[in-house]
Design a protein around this motif. Structure first.
Motif, mmCIF file in Angstrom:
data_model
loop_
_atom_site.group_PDB
_atom_site.id
_atom_site.type_symbol
_atom_site.label_atom_id
_atom_site.label_comp_id
_atom_site.label_asym_id
_atom_site.label_seq_id
_atom_site.Cartn_x
_atom_site.Cartn_y
_atom_site.Cartn_z
ATOM 1 N N ALA A 42 0.836 -1.207 0.000
ATOM 2 C CA ALA A 42 0.000 0.000 0.000
ATOM 3 C C ALA A 42 0.873 1.261 0.000
ATOM 4 N N GLU A 43 1.947 1.228 0.762
ATOM 5 C CA GLU A 43 2.868 2.372 0.791
ATOM 6 C C GLU A 43 3.546 2.559 -0.562
ATOM 7 N N LEU A 44 3.871 1.465 -1.214
ATOM 8 C CA LEU A 44 4.483 1.552 -2.543
ATOM 9 C C LEU A 44 3.509 2.192 -3.538
ATOM 10 N N PHE A 104 3.744 6.015 -5.677
ATOM 11 C CA PHE A 104 3.570 6.281 -7.112
ATOM 12 C C PHE A 104 2.454 7.284 -7.371
ATOM 13 N N LEU A 105 1.539 7.443 -6.416
ATOM 14 C CA LEU A 105 0.444 8.393 -6.582
ATOM 15 C C LEU A 105 0.839 9.801 -6.161
ATOM 16 N N LEU A 152 14.485 4.687 -10.226
ATOM 17 C CA LEU A 152 13.094 4.618 -10.673
ATOM 18 C C LEU A 152 12.767 3.230 -11.206
ATOM 19 N N LEU A 153 13.648 2.655 -12.008
ATOM 20 C CA LEU A 153 13.416 1.320 -12.555
ATOM 21 C C LEU A 153 13.374 0.268 -11.444
ATOM 22 N N ALA A 154 14.174 0.443 -10.404
ATOM 23 C CA ALA A 154 14.141 -0.488 -9.270
ATOM 24 C C ALA A 154 12.787 -0.413 -8.567
ATOM 25 N N ALA A 167 7.259 -2.793 -7.788
ATOM 26 C CA ALA A 167 5.818 -2.711 -8.027
ATOM 27 C C ALA A 167 5.353 -3.842 -8.938
ATOM 28 N N ALA A 168 6.134 -4.183 -9.943
ATOM 29 C CA ALA A 168 5.764 -5.265 -10.854
ATOM 30 C C ALA A 168 5.721 -6.599 -10.127
#
Length: 100
Positions: free
Chosen positions: A46-48, A52-53, A66-68, A73-74
């Motif tokens: 949820a924090e992740l 992003f929001l 950013l890619l990490a 997230a993926a």
């Protein structure tokens, strides 16, 4: 680097594209070795999502960082927690079942 961060020069765009493509290829190659469930707790996931929001930073950051974050997230998006109901049917609403 180009003087305008939102208008990178050709070399910078090529480098960013290479980083993304390398990441996609690496993730595809090791997908079978990844865990079948999310490595994060519900709270951490949820924090992740919240991170992003949030509005983007005023200044650009490290592309690898950013890619990490996107990798993390993926891993959560593709691995439902145990007990999570399966997704609904993916039948398109405009398709019809034709009986004979």
């Amino acid at each position: 680097m180009h003087p305008f961060p939102l208008e990178p020069d050709r070399a910078a765009m090529t480098e960013m594209g290479r980083l993304v493509l390398d990441r996609v290829v690496d993730r595809t190659e090791d997908l079978a070795a990844r865990p079948a469930t999310s490595p994060l707790s519900r709270q951490a996931a949820a924090e992740l999502v919240e991170s992003f929001l949030a509005p983007p930073p005023a200044r650009g950051g490290d592309m690898n960082a950013l890619l990490a974050r996107l990798d993390e997230a993926a891993d959560c998006a593709l691995a439902p927690k145990q007990g999570t109901p399966p997704p609904r049917s993916r039948r398109r609403p405009w398709t019809r079942v034709v009986s004979t």
